[in-house]
Motif scaffolding. Structure first.
Motif: not given
Length: 192
Positions: A45-47, A51-57, A160-163, A171-173
């Motif tokens: 959820k924290n990761y 993603i949520r902050r950059n959702d459109k991109d 992966g690109d965002v994090l 994270a991947e797992n």
């Protein structure tokens, strides 16, 4: 005052705490979720907040990668008939492309929000995924449930690109397990 009476001065005692599933007093996690503990769900959820902050991109990047890896799937999107994968800039700026990509990412967002709200009851998340699977069966010509699998690598690549450097093995797992959970219920809805 003093002789065996109640020491709470008439106050009612607090109700017992809810059942916990680990030593850290975290809430239990529904066994349908792919996470053995609330800590894993909390970390995912924290990761996801990034993603949520950059959702459109994020949505557009995921969808574009999906279509570049599966160019024959472009025909399944009538709204993209005037777009070419070769013209990335035009595709990424197209409102129809942005809307479809946003809808796809919103499914994952809805699922995470549902399990965040009630980690001990994944039914709302399962219901959302099943409904999306059924909708694809009814509305997408020439689709089979195996096409949901084709979105996994673009999804993981986008994460992966965002994090960036935070996208480690853990994270991947977590995200791979999350995607497989989603895939199970999307396919169940599609095949029902």
């Amino acid at each position: 005052m003093g002789s065996g009476g109640s020491s709470d001065n008439g106050r009612k005692s607090a109700p017992p705490p809810p059942p916990m599933n680990d030593d850290n007093n975290n809430p239990p996690v529904d066994s349908r979720l792919p996470f053995p503990s609330f800590r894993d769900l909390f970390t995912l959820k924290n990761y996801w907040k990034t993603i949520r902050r950059n959702d459109k991109d994020c949505a557009k990047a995921m969808m574009y990668m999906y279509l570049t890896q599966n160019p024959d799937h472009t025909s399944k999107y009538p709204k993209f008939k005037n777009l070419s994968i070769a013209d990335k800039e035009k595709m990424m700026a197209d409102p129809a492309f942005e809307n479809v990509a946003g809808a796809y990412l919103k499914v994952f967002d809805d699922v995470i929000a549902a399990v965040e709200d009630k980690p001990n009851d994944a039914q709302p998340a399962c219901d959302r995924l099943i409904a999306v699977g059924k909708m694809h069966r009814a509305k997408v010509q020439g689709m089979d449930s195996g096409l949901f699998q084709a979105m996994e690598e673009p999804f993981l690549h986008m994460v992966g690109d965002v994090l960036q450097d935070r996208y480690n093995d853990k994270a991947e797992n977590l995200f791979r397990k999350f995607y497989q959970f989603c895939l199970k219920y999307l396919a169940e809805g599609y095949n029902s």
